[in-house]
Design an enzyme around this catalytic site. Structure first.
Site, short mmCIF file in Angstrom:
data_model
loop_
_atom_site.label_atom_id
_atom_site.label_comp_id
_atom_site.label_asym_id
_atom_site.label_seq_id
_atom_site.Cartn_x
_atom_site.Cartn_y
_atom_site.Cartn_z
N HIS A 149 -22.95 -1.14 -1.60
CA HIS A 149 -22.78 -2.10 -2.70
C HIS A 149 -22.31 -1.36 -3.93
CE1 HIS A 149 -26.60 -1.08 -4.83
NE2 HIS A 149 -27.12 -0.96 -3.62
N ASP A 152 -22.47 -2.91 -7.08
CA ASP A 152 -23.24 -3.32 -8.26
C ASP A 152 -24.40 -2.36 -8.47
OD1 ASP A 152 -24.60 -4.54 -5.94
OD2 ASP A 152 -25.94 -5.39 -7.44
N ASP A 200 -27.11 5.04 -5.77
CA ASP A 200 -27.45 3.66 -5.38
C ASP A 200 -26.50 2.67 -6.04
OD1 ASP A 200 -28.85 1.45 -4.38
OD2 ASP A 200 -30.29 1.47 -6.02
N GLU A 232 -26.19 -6.90 -4.77
CA GLU A 232 -27.38 -6.50 -4.01
C GLU A 232 -28.58 -6.31 -4.92
OE1 GLU A 232 -30.39 -4.02 -2.16
OE2 GLU A 232 -29.17 -3.48 -3.89
N GLU A 233 -28.37 -5.74 -6.10
CA GLU A 233 -29.49 -5.41 -6.97
C GLU A 233 -30.15 -6.64 -7.59
OE1 GLU A 233 -30.73 -2.66 -6.87
OE2 GLU A 233 -29.25 -1.05 -6.75
N HIS A 242 -32.70 3.43 -9.89
CA HIS A 242 -33.26 2.38 -10.75
C HIS A 242 -33.89 2.93 -12.02
CE1 HIS A 242 -33.64 -0.90 -7.38
NE2 HIS A 242 -32.55 -0.16 -7.23
#
Length: 451
Positions: A90, A92, A123, A156-157, A423
């Site tokens: 992903h 995003d 990520d 996705e996030e 994150h």
């Protein structure tokens, strides 16, 4: 690893990989268009689409998914009669949180102490680059021996499920014999790991109301019901004294049977402050891979600076509940909502709204694809045996794909090892991990084609 032609090719491509990841990280592709411009996500999607076209992919398309975001699709044909492999990542990313807290700007890829720092570096923009590296290495060493589909998700996030719903409406699009999800990570740097389970998740927004409006705390405090205090009581009811998650009706006693996570190593990885204890019971692996976990993600209430002496009439919170394999996320959501309603004190009015959900996932580690990956990891990580671990995070698409294509084998690998701090502030990727996992994926595709 350098004696392997595929590994040599990947090593030679690493400067290009860094340059490309720099370009991709520069897009502020957070799929929350109230906070970040939609154009940033659309720019990242076009970047991925252009990269696929440059590698000879056909049918490259920006898919408008039902949640208002775009996923990027492309198809690279292989030899006639070959198997089909779907590669997922992903583009995003999570918001950067406090940009001032970053050592270097979050959307500028910066090399420091042997790692590349930037939001999405691990990520999962790094996952996009990993797929490209693997395919380039194969093209330079005899060709890609399978049909390849690539899907790069744009939300996705956020957990809003755009790609899941699109896939359900177009089930033929992502059909494959094996699916490689490039959004997991090794247990630690240098230890090859395939993620065999994922916790599911549900996101619930809670609102508590007690008064028609705020009141003077001196004139009414002590008798007037305080909505913020009521919300705090509700949130506290979601944890036992030792910090274990306690949602009425939701079991919290499962045990993890695989790779274990030592307490001290976890403390180091999580950067727990000296003197602060871990929460919950059982092993760390039990707590983060096999049991539910509730987290309060945010509270709407007056900030300390500028607060007035008032009894609050209304308060809100956003709650995340991670759901272990074997527990239905929809049922867990109902239990969480019922718990909140039951534990709201003083007859306060409470409402709950589910805003996101994803099911847990458990892979079949006995499949031929897993053997092919085991052999590939041995090439990329000489002397290291591939491990199976769980992951506390969620990738809702996994269960959608498993339901749509029950015969497909699904593997989860990726760059989000503990030092990556995904994150969080100062997210980073290890270029050595990017190089080795790109080699592993390339060798896997070759092994799988021959199996």
């Amino acid at each position: 690893m350098s004696s392997n032609p595929v590994a040599e090719t990947v090593a030679s491509l690493m400067p290009r990989a860094k340059a490309e990841l720099t370009e991709l990280v520069a897009f502020k592709s957070v799929a929350d268009f109230d906070q970040f411009p939609r154009s940033e996500s659309e720019g990242a999607a076009r970047w991925v689409a252009d990269a696929l076209r440059a590698e000879g992919f056909e049918d490259v398309a920006l898919l408008d998914t039902p949640d208002g975001t775009q996923s990027v699709y492309g198809y690279l044909p292989g030899p006639e009669g070959a198997k089909t492999v779907l590669l997922y990542a992903h583009y995003d990313v999570q918001p950067p949180l406090d940009e001032a807290a970053w050592t270097t700007p979050p959307f500028e890829l910066t090399e420091r102490d042997g790692r590349w720092y930037g939001r999405g570096a691990a990520d999962c923009k790094g996952g996009v680059i990993m797929h490209l590296l693997a395919l380039r290495a194969l093209k330079a060493n005899g060709g890609v021996p399978v049909h390849v589909k690539v899907i790069a998700e744009g939300s996705e996030e956020t957990g809003t499920g755009g790609l899941e719903r699109y896939a359900e409406e177009h089930p033929e699009l992502l059909e494959a014999d094996t699916i490689v999800i490039g959004d997991a990570g090794n247990f630690r740097v240098g230890l090859p790991t395939v993620t065999s389970t994922l916790r599911g998740m549900t996101l619930v927004r809670v609102r508590v109301d007690t008064l028609e409006g705020n009141l003077h705390s001196g004139q009414f405090g002590g008798a007037a019901p305080d909505a913020l205090a009521a919300l705090i009581r509700v949130l506290d009811s979601l944890r036992a004294e030792d910090g274990s998650t306690t949602v009425d009706g939701l079991t919290s006693e499962a045990q993890w049977e695989g790779l274990q996570y030592e307490d001290e190593q976890f403390r180091k990885d999580a950067k727990v402050l000296d003197g602060v204890g871990l929460i919950g019971s059982g092993t760390v692996a039990d707590r983060i891979w096999a049991r539910p976990a509730v987290t309060v993600l945010g509270i709407d209430c007056p900030p300390v600076v500028g607060a007035t002496p008032s009894v609050q009439a209304s308060a809100r919170a956003l709650i995340s509940l991670r759901v272990p394999p074997g527990v239905d996320a929809a049922e867990a959501t109902k239990l969480l909502q019922a718990h909140i309603e039951t534990h709201t004190p003083w007859g306060a009015r409470v409402s709950t709204e589910q805003i996101g959900q994803g099911q847990a996932f458990r892979a079949d580690t006995t499949s031929p694809a897993y053997q092919a990956m085991t052999d590939a990891m041995a090439v990329a990580y000489p002397g290291q045996e591939m491990q199976y671990a769980g992951q506390g995070g969620s990738i809702p698409l996994c269960n959608t794909l498993a339901a749509l294509y029950p015969r497909a084998e699904i593997l989860l690998i990726g760059l989000s090892e503990p030092e990556a701090q995904i994150h969080a502030v100062d997210e980073s990727v290890s270029p050595e991990e990017l190089e080795r996992l790109s080699v592993a994926e390339a060798v896997f595709l070759r092994n799988y084609a021959a199996s």
